[in-house]
Design a protein around this motif. Structure first.
Motif, PDB file in Angstrom:
ATOM      1  N   UNK A   1       0.835  -1.200   0.000  1.00  0.00           N
ATOM      2  CA  UNK A   1       0.000   0.000   0.000  1.00  0.00           C
ATOM      3  C   UNK A   1       0.873   1.254   0.000  1.00  0.00           C
ATOM      4  N   UNK A   2       1.935   1.245   0.786  1.00  0.00           N
ATOM      5  CA  UNK A   2       2.841   2.389   0.807  1.00  0.00           C
ATOM      6  C   UNK A   2       3.656   2.468  -0.481  1.00  0.00           C
ATOM      7  N   UNK A   3       4.056   1.309  -1.008  1.00  0.00           N
ATOM      8  CA  UNK A   3       4.843   1.253  -2.243  1.00  0.00           C
ATOM      9  C   UNK A   3       4.067   1.839  -3.417  1.00  0.00           C
ATOM     10  N   UNK A   4       2.783   1.545  -3.509  1.00  0.00           N
ATOM     11  CA  UNK A   4       1.972   1.966  -4.650  1.00  0.00           C
ATOM     12  C   UNK A   4       1.448   3.391  -4.506  1.00  0.00           C
ATOM     13  N   UNK A   5       1.390   3.890  -3.295  1.00  0.00           N
ATOM     14  CA  UNK A   5       0.761   5.180  -3.056  1.00  0.00           C
ATOM     15  C   UNK A   5       1.602   6.354  -3.562  1.00  0.00           C
ATOM     16  N   UNK A   6       2.910   6.263  -3.460  1.00  0.00           N
ATOM     17  CA  UNK A   6       3.778   7.407  -3.747  1.00  0.00           C
ATOM     18  C   UNK A   6       3.675   7.834  -5.210  1.00  0.00           C
ATOM     19  N   UNK A   7       3.360   9.099  -5.432  1.00  0.00           N
ATOM     20  CA  UNK A   7       3.302   9.662  -6.772  1.00  0.00           C
ATOM     21  C   UNK A   7       2.013   9.401  -7.516  1.00  0.00           C
ATOM     22  N   UNK A   8       1.088   8.659  -6.928  1.00  0.00           N
ATOM     23  CA  UNK A   8      -0.169   8.322  -7.594  1.00  0.00           C
ATOM     24  C   UNK A   8      -1.247   9.288  -7.129  1.00  0.00           C
TER      25      UNK A   8
END
Length: 448
Positions: free
Chosen positions: A132-139
């Motif tokens: 969840x943290x990996x995918x959240x950045x910049x999205x």
């Protein structure tokens, strides 16, 4: 044979012809009726027959030969990534360097636990929390995202398209394009609409033209585009989002395959208010191709449709694989190896680009595992010359969605070459270019 063709719409005519091919009534090489003749027979507009033939061409069932008419296509499998069965030195594999893939031995000992049974959540809780943290950045629409785990990026893209499209729907693909995406679209029976790629990624005018053709989905690589290595710049991504603002329900799929290894920042064409979207990140480039796992972040409705295609006990991704992935991506030594791999690929590619430039072939290494080389002569002729010198390389036309006669690009995987072998390959490419150029100059009429 013509009498067996029927239908009033383009789709009906295409399905009629498809059935004749599948039953063997039409065989590879057989000519389809001329458009005018078939239109007169069926009592439809010639544009309707043309549209039917375009659908069959996009599906790979027929080929258009100009004055030779339209004929049933023979077997023409899409080129695949990976090692070729050859005695030649393969510099077209597209593979990561095994020396930089983290060793899973220690992590394997930590993942044993209670068995997972039917009906349990399909995502391992620890992996979900980390992802969840990996995918959240910049999205931009991260607040509304839902996560799905699939068996790799190609599996995710196939499922995403299948839950949103029907046969013959149009899909915008980058041109040149990642081989797996070409294969997925063709096998799904969708119609590929090419969008040119330049040094900043997918072009704005290309996307605008694709949307005008009614594409229902877009597959884009935000960075380390394969094969070109191009990454979206902040300005280009903003321009693309602006174009998409009037098309909020077109499904946008971003395949960020290089993610942890990329030296370029992530810039997304998914706007904050876009309704249908998915960001896919696989672990295969940094944990190894055999780690068939990808994380997909998507809008709630897309996630729900994906979940219906990932039933526990049948098509879910093994929790042992999920636990192993989590153990590796949270291990300091494994992450250090991934960081070292990123430096290794970039430095080796940069060094090879300089070697080619010194040999008179100006080259710039972009992001990714490969080097995309622009040549002054057709790449097919160069690959033939390189084979005589012991090398197997990939010509650029294998990645083309549209036929670009005489493609002048090579995709090379060089990061495993020693310094000596890299110098030898650069020299052999230069010699091959000189040889082909001299032959073309001597016989211009024959060489085109």
């Amino acid at each position: 044979m013509t009498a067996e063709i029927h239908g009033r719409s383009a789709s009906e005519i295409a399905e009629s012809l498809r059935a004749l091919v599948e039953r063997g009534r039409l065989r590879p090489g057989d000519a389809l009726p001329p458009v005018r003749a078939l239109a007169d027979q069926l009592g439809v507009n010639r544009n309707t027959v043309n549209a039917a033939y375009r659908q069959l061409t996009a599906a790979g069932l027929v080929v258009t030969l100009g004055r030779g008419g339209t004929r049933v296509a023979g077997p023409a499998p899409v080129a695949q990534e990976g090692f070729a069965d050859t005695v030649l030195r393969d510099v077209g594999t597209g593979n990561p360097d095994p020396a930089y893939i983290p060793d899973p031995s220690r992590a394997l000992a930590t993942i044993a636990g209670r068995p997972v049974l039917y009906g349990e959540p399909v995502i391992d809780p620890d992996l979900e929390s980390w992802a969840r943290e990996w995918m959240r950045e910049g999205l931009a629409p991260a607040a509304s995202m839902r996560l799905t785990i699939t068996s790799g990026a190609a599996d995710a893209v196939e499922r995403l398209l299948a839950q949103a499209l029907t046969r013959d729907d149009a899909v915008a693909l980058e041109d040149p394009c990642f081989l797996a995406s070409i294969h997925t679209v063709r096998m799904g029976g969708y119609r590929a609409v090419p969008v040119p790629v330049d040094d900043e990624g997918m072009t704005v005018e290309g996307l605008r033209a694709a949307l005008a053709q009614g594409v229902r989905a877009i597959v884009c690589t935000p960075r380390a585009q394969n094969p070109t290595g191009a990454s979206l710049t902040a300005a280009r991504a903003a321009d693309l989002r602006s174009v998409l603002r009037d098309h909020p329900y077109v499904l946008v799929i971003e395949d960020d395959h290089y993610s942890m290894l990329s030296r370029d920042p992530y810039h997304s064409l998914i706007g904050a208010d876009h309704e249908r979207w998915a960001l896919v990140r696989s672990v295969s480039k940094f944990l190894g191709p055999d780690m068939c796992l990808a994380v997909t972040a998507s809008d709630p409705e897309t996630a729900q449709r994906l979940a219906m295609r990932l039933t526990p006990g049948t098509t879910w991704v093994s929790h042992l694989l999920q636990r192993l992935t989590h153990a590796l991506v949270t291990d300091d030594d494994a992450r250090a190896r991934v960081d070292a791999a990123a430096i290794h690929y970039a430095s080796r590619n940069d060094a090879f680009a300089r070697l080619l430039t010194d040999e008179g072939i100006p080259t710039r290494a972009a992001d990714g595992l490969n080097v995309w080389v622009e040549l002054p002569v057709p790449s097919r002729a160069i690959t033939e010359q390189l084979m005589r010198r012991g090398w197997l390389a990939r010509p650029g036309d294998e990645f083309d969605l549209e036929s670009h006669e005489g493609s002048r690009r090579l995709r090379l995987t060089v990061h495993e070459l020693s310094d000596e072998d890299a110098r030898l390959l650069a020299r052999d490419i230069a010699v091959a270019v000189a040889t082909v150029a001299a032959a073309r100059k001597a016989t211009p009429a024959k060489m085109g």
